[in-house]
Design a protein around this motif. Structure first.
Motif, PDB file in Angstrom:
ATOM      1  N   LEU A  88       0.844  -1.181   0.000  1.00 45.99           N
ATOM      2  CA  LEU A  88       0.000   0.000   0.000  1.00 45.99           C
ATOM      3  C   LEU A  88       0.885   1.238   0.000  1.00 45.99           C
ATOM      4  CD1 LEU A  88      -2.656  -0.983   2.692  1.00 45.99           C
ATOM      5  CD2 LEU A  88      -2.781  -1.283   0.211  1.00 45.99           C
ATOM      6  N   ARG A  89       0.355   2.331  -0.510  1.00 42.58           N
ATOM      7  CA  ARG A  89       1.106   3.577  -0.516  1.00 42.58           C
ATOM      8  C   ARG A  89       0.221   4.707   0.003  1.00 42.58           C
ATOM      9  NH1 ARG A  89       5.948   2.923  -2.264  1.00 42.58           N
ATOM     10  NH2 ARG A  89       6.444   1.231  -3.707  1.00 42.58           N
ATOM     11  N   GLU A 104       6.604   6.051   3.585  1.00 45.62           N
ATOM     12  CA  GLU A 104       7.564   5.804   4.659  1.00 45.62           C
ATOM     13  C   GLU A 104       7.483   6.837   5.780  1.00 45.62           C
ATOM     14  OE1 GLU A 104       9.838   3.462   5.448  1.00 45.62           O
ATOM     15  OE2 GLU A 104       9.022   2.175   3.884  1.00 45.62           O
ATOM     16  N   ALA A 105       6.779   7.939   5.561  1.00 40.88           N
ATOM     17  CA  ALA A 105       6.723   9.004   6.564  1.00 40.88           C
ATOM     18  C   ALA A 105       5.538   8.880   7.508  1.00 40.88           C
ATOM     19  CB  ALA A 105       6.673  10.359   5.866  1.00 40.88           C
ATOM     20  N   VAL A 106       4.471   8.177   7.082  1.00 39.74           N
ATOM     21  CA  VAL A 106       3.261   8.089   7.896  1.00 39.74           C
ATOM     22  C   VAL A 106       3.314   6.908   8.850  1.00 39.74           C
ATOM     23  CG1 VAL A 106       1.865   9.207   6.116  1.00 39.74           C
ATOM     24  CG2 VAL A 106       2.060   6.706   6.153  1.00 39.74           C
ATOM     25  N   GLU A 107       2.356   6.884   9.786  1.00 39.13           N
ATOM     26  CA  GLU A 107       2.206   5.759  10.700  1.00 39.13           C
ATOM     27  C   GLU A 107       1.066   4.869  10.214  1.00 39.13           C
ATOM     28  OE1 GLU A 107       4.127   5.132  13.542  1.00 39.13           O
ATOM     29  OE2 GLU A 107       5.363   6.678  12.581  1.00 39.13           O
ATOM     30  N   TRP A 108       1.334   3.550  10.110  1.00 32.13           N
ATOM     31  CA  TRP A 108       0.368   2.588   9.607  1.00 32.13           C
ATOM     32  C   TRP A 108      -0.178   1.728  10.745  1.00 32.13           C
ATOM     33  CZ3 TRP A 108      -0.926   2.172   4.374  1.00 32.13           C
ATOM     34  CH2 TRP A 108      -0.124   2.902   3.480  1.00 32.13           C
ATOM     35  N   SER A 109      -1.457   1.334  10.664  1.00 34.48           N
ATOM     36  CA  SER A 109      -2.037   0.434  11.652  1.00 34.48           C
ATOM     37  C   SER A 109      -3.202  -0.334  11.048  1.00 34.48           C
ATOM     38  CB  SER A 109      -2.515   1.204  12.889  1.00 34.48           C
ATOM     39  OG  SER A 109      -3.558   2.108  12.551  1.00 34.48           O
ATOM     40  N   SER A 110      -3.508  -1.499  11.643  1.00 34.20           N
ATOM     41  CA  SER A 110      -4.646  -2.323  11.231  1.00 34.20           C
ATOM     42  C   SER A 110      -5.522  -2.583  12.440  1.00 34.20           C
ATOM     43  CB  SER A 110      -4.171  -3.660  10.654  1.00 34.20           C
ATOM     44  OG  SER A 110      -5.260  -4.556  10.468  1.00 34.20           O
ATOM     45  N   ALA A 113      -5.532  -7.704  13.224  1.00 32.38           N
ATOM     46  CA  ALA A 113      -4.368  -8.390  12.672  1.00 32.38           C
ATOM     47  C   ALA A 113      -4.683  -9.808  12.220  1.00 32.38           C
ATOM     48  CB  ALA A 113      -3.239  -8.407  13.702  1.00 32.38           C
ATOM     49  N   SER A 114      -5.785 -10.390  12.697  1.00 29.58           N
ATOM     50  CA  SER A 114      -6.137 -11.738  12.254  1.00 29.58           C
ATOM     51  C   SER A 114      -6.667 -11.740  10.829  1.00 29.58           C
ATOM     52  CB  SER A 114      -7.183 -12.347  13.201  1.00 29.58           C
ATOM     53  OG  SER A 114      -8.422 -11.652  13.096  1.00 29.58           O
ATOM     54  N   ILE A 115      -7.159 -10.578  10.388  1.00 26.18           N
ATOM     55  CA  ILE A 115      -7.652 -10.444   9.014  1.00 26.18           C
ATOM     56  C   ILE A 115      -6.553  -9.910   8.100  1.00 26.18           C
ATOM     57  CG2 ILE A 115      -9.363  -9.338   7.515  1.00 26.18           C
ATOM     58  CD1 ILE A 115     -10.513 -11.413   9.442  1.00 26.18           C
ATOM     59  N   ALA A 116      -5.876  -8.846   8.529  1.00 23.91           N
ATOM     60  CA  ALA A 116      -4.807  -8.251   7.723  1.00 23.91           C
ATOM     61  C   ALA A 116      -3.866  -7.478   8.623  1.00 23.91           C
ATOM     62  CB  ALA A 116      -5.393  -7.326   6.658  1.00 23.91           C
ATOM     63  N   THR A 117      -2.576  -7.645   8.401  1.00 20.44           N
ATOM     64  CA  THR A 117      -1.574  -6.855   9.100  1.00 20.44           C
ATOM     65  C   THR A 117      -0.933  -5.895   8.117  1.00 20.44           C
ATOM     66  OG1 THR A 117       0.188  -8.479   8.675  1.00 20.44           O
ATOM     67  CG2 THR A 117      -1.074  -8.726  10.721  1.00 20.44           C
ATOM     68  N   VAL A 118      -0.450  -4.753   8.620  1.00 21.32           N
ATOM     69  CA  VAL A 118       0.244  -3.791   7.776  1.00 21.32           C
ATOM     70  C   VAL A 118       1.505  -3.348   8.512  1.00 21.32           C
ATOM     71  CG1 VAL A 118      -1.081  -1.810   8.660  1.00 21.32           C
ATOM     72  CG2 VAL A 118       0.014  -1.686   6.401  1.00 21.32           C
ATOM     73  N   SER A 119       2.614  -3.330   7.790  1.00 20.54           N
ATOM     74  CA  SER A 119       3.895  -3.018   8.419  1.00 20.54           C
ATOM     75  C   SER A 119       4.023  -1.530   8.728  1.00 20.54           C
ATOM     76  CB  SER A 119       5.052  -3.442   7.513  1.00 20.54           C
ATOM     77  OG  SER A 119       6.292  -3.036   8.067  1.00 20.54           O
ATOM     78  N   LYS A 125       7.233  -0.101   5.341  1.00 22.51           N
ATOM     79  CA  LYS A 125       5.952   0.483   5.711  1.00 22.51           C
ATOM     80  C   LYS A 125       4.922   0.324   4.589  1.00 22.51           C
ATOM     81  CE  LYS A 125       7.101   3.848   9.286  1.00 22.51           C
ATOM     82  NZ  LYS A 125       6.801   5.200   9.802  1.00 22.51           N
ATOM     83  N   GLY A 126       3.699   0.016   4.995  1.00 19.95           N
ATOM     84  CA  GLY A 126       2.614  -0.140   4.035  1.00 19.95           C
ATOM     85  C   GLY A 126       2.484  -1.530   3.460  1.00 19.95           C
ATOM     86  N   ALA A 127       3.390  -2.454   3.818  1.00 18.20           N
ATOM     87  CA  ALA A 127       3.309  -3.827   3.313  1.00 18.20           C
ATOM     88  C   ALA A 127       2.145  -4.540   4.002  1.00 18.20           C
ATOM     89  CB  ALA A 127       4.614  -4.560   3.564  1.00 18.20           C
ATOM     90  N   LEU A 128       1.162  -4.971   3.223  1.00 17.15           N
ATOM     91  CA  LEU A 128      -0.052  -5.591   3.746  1.00 17.15           C
ATOM     92  C   LEU A 128       0.022  -7.096   3.587  1.00 17.15           C
ATOM     93  CD1 LEU A 128      -2.989  -4.843   4.821  1.00 17.15           C
ATOM     94  CD2 LEU A 128      -3.715  -5.258   2.454  1.00 17.15           C
TER      95      LEU A 128
END
Length: 444
Positions: A88-89, A104-110, A113-119, A125-128
């Motif tokens: 994701l971007r 790479e500058a923002v903060e990512w969250s899900s 996590a049992s459905i989808a995690t995001v780095s 960062k943004g790797a789903l």
């Protein structure tokens, strides 16, 4: 953009953003990088590149301001298969139409996590990563530098694409101007032969000859090919997770612009209501083409009206006070204009319609809504861009947050209960609702 209006007629499927698995990873038609973090790209004036992931250049002149933060692909939702990994971007959008990659500058969250995690780890960062079970999760980003925030709903499904078509298949454009391409997909869970989904914003677009033509992967102008020099290029749409890579042939001609015609919905418009104008160019080879997004716009006197030059809303004019103004579209020495009178007409009522227009919808369906306003002078005008769109309840459907696409609603979860969509005019408080009796599950 106005010349993208043909994209608003296509229908949908539950795998709305399955095509997004790799589409956000850069590639053909990316834009030239903008300035560094913390600096709005207002004066860099860059043009579309051929493979970067940086932001597009601004239009120059006044300092641009931050408008919105967007996650791509995935607004308003991202539907992927179980076990899918994708990038994701996060993109900043500015008032001059420029964009800037902030992945790479923002903060990512899900949210689940049992459905989808995001780095949220630097460098990834943004790797789903989607889990092995179906369900929904909300992926969110926040940007401390701008205060921007955005989120998408991630829906895990098992449906797969069965076909992909790009239109137009053969087309030409003069150098310096562009053509909007559209990608339509069918999926394995579609129940009728005429169903298809507009995946223009989901696929990865590429040009075989970027020296002749580039194609955009930016959130607002995705699928727009721009001629750079006379020659030919093959435009390809790649639907990740499938074997489909349809192609279209684009010929860039040496024709030059010889005239511009500016048209408005009506010569008299209520003040305070943003309305779209269209610029049609006539070229030296006797062809005509919509050039609304490729010309500069101005209003005189500027105290009576203002007109947007921002990507996604170029040519949108707003009357500031009662009176008459000349709206001009220019490209170099070639100009065209229209004279508009802005009146004191007041909004009396709204009507809301949907495409498709049935009283219910399938889960996994993308629907475009239109708001028409009736004024006390008898005029009826399209207010889709001007109203605020909301849905209730929000647990089954969500509107897009991408500028210019806020009327697009994705129904991501079935419900036996009614879902209400409301358009509200902020200045008058007048609103109108459209109700689905339910959102149906796609079961055979």
């Amino acid at each position: 953009m106005p010349h993208h209006a043909a994209r608003l007629a296509h229908r949908s499927a539950i795998t709305f953003f399955l095509a997004a698995m790799l589409a956000a990873c850069g590639g053909g038609g990316g834009s030239s990088g903008g300035p560094g973090p913390g600096t709005p790209p207002g004066n860099n004036g860059g043009t579309g590149g051929t493979g970067g992931t940086g932001g597009t250049g601004g239009t120059g002149g006044t300092q641009a301001t931050f408008v919105a933060l967007s996650i791509s692909p995935g607004s308003p939702a991202l539907v992927v298969s179980t076990g899918t990994s994708l990038q994701l971007r996060a993109t900043d959008v500015f008032s001059d139409g420029a964009t800037r990659d902030r992945t790479e500058a923002v903060e990512w969250s899900s949210s689940d996590a049992s459905i989808a995690t995001v780095s949220n780890v630097a460098g990834t960062k943004g790797a789903l990563q989607c889990g092995s079970v179906g369900g929904t999760a909300t992926v969110s980003v926040t940007d401390a530098a701008t205060g921007g925030a955005a989120s998408i709903t991630v829906v895990v499904t098992e449906a797969v694409a069965t076909s992909l078509v790009v239109t137009p298949t053969t087309v030409s454009t003069p150098a310096g101007y562009g053509v909007q391409f559209t990608a339509l997909a069918r999926y394995s869970d579609m129940l009728t032969a005429d169903e298809s989904l507009d995946v223009t914003d989901l696929v990865e677009w590429q040009s075989s000859n970027p020296e002749f033509a580039t194609v955009s992967n930016d959130p607002i102008t995705r699928g727009m090919a721009t001629g750079r020099a006379a020659g030919q290029a093959t435009i390809t749409a790649t639907l990740p997770g499938s074997t489909f890579t349809p192609r279209a042939q684009l010929t860039v001609t040496p024709a030059v612009l010889t005239g511009i015609t500016v048209t408005a919905p009506k010569p008299e418009l209520p003040k305070g209501v943003p309305l779209q104008l269209t610029a049609t160019g006539t070229f030296s080879d006797q062809t005509t083409q919509d050039v609304t997004g490729f010309v500069s716009w101005s209003a005189e006197p500027s105290t009576v009206a203002q007109v947007s030059t921002t990507a996604g809303s170029a040519g949108v004019v707003t009357g500031l006070q009662i009176g008459t103004a000349v709206i001009t579209a220019a490209s170099g020495d070639v100009t065209g204009s229209a004279t508009l009178t802005f009146t004191a007409a007041q909004l009396q009522s709204l009507t809301v319609s949907a495409t498709p227009g049935r009283p219910w919808t399938w889960a996994g369906t993308l629907t475009r809504f239109t708001a028409m306003g009736t004024f006390d002078d008898g005029s009826i005008l399209n207010l889709t861009r001007d109203v605020t769109w909301t849905v209730s309840p929000t647990t089954f459907a969500t509107f897009s947050s991408v500028p210019g696409k806020q009327n697009q609603l994705f129904a991501f979860k079935p419900t036996p209960d009614a879902v209400t969509i409301t358009a509200t005019d902020a200045s008058s408080g007048i609103n109108r609702s459209f109700t689905w009796s339910r959102i149906r599950s796609r079961t055979r």
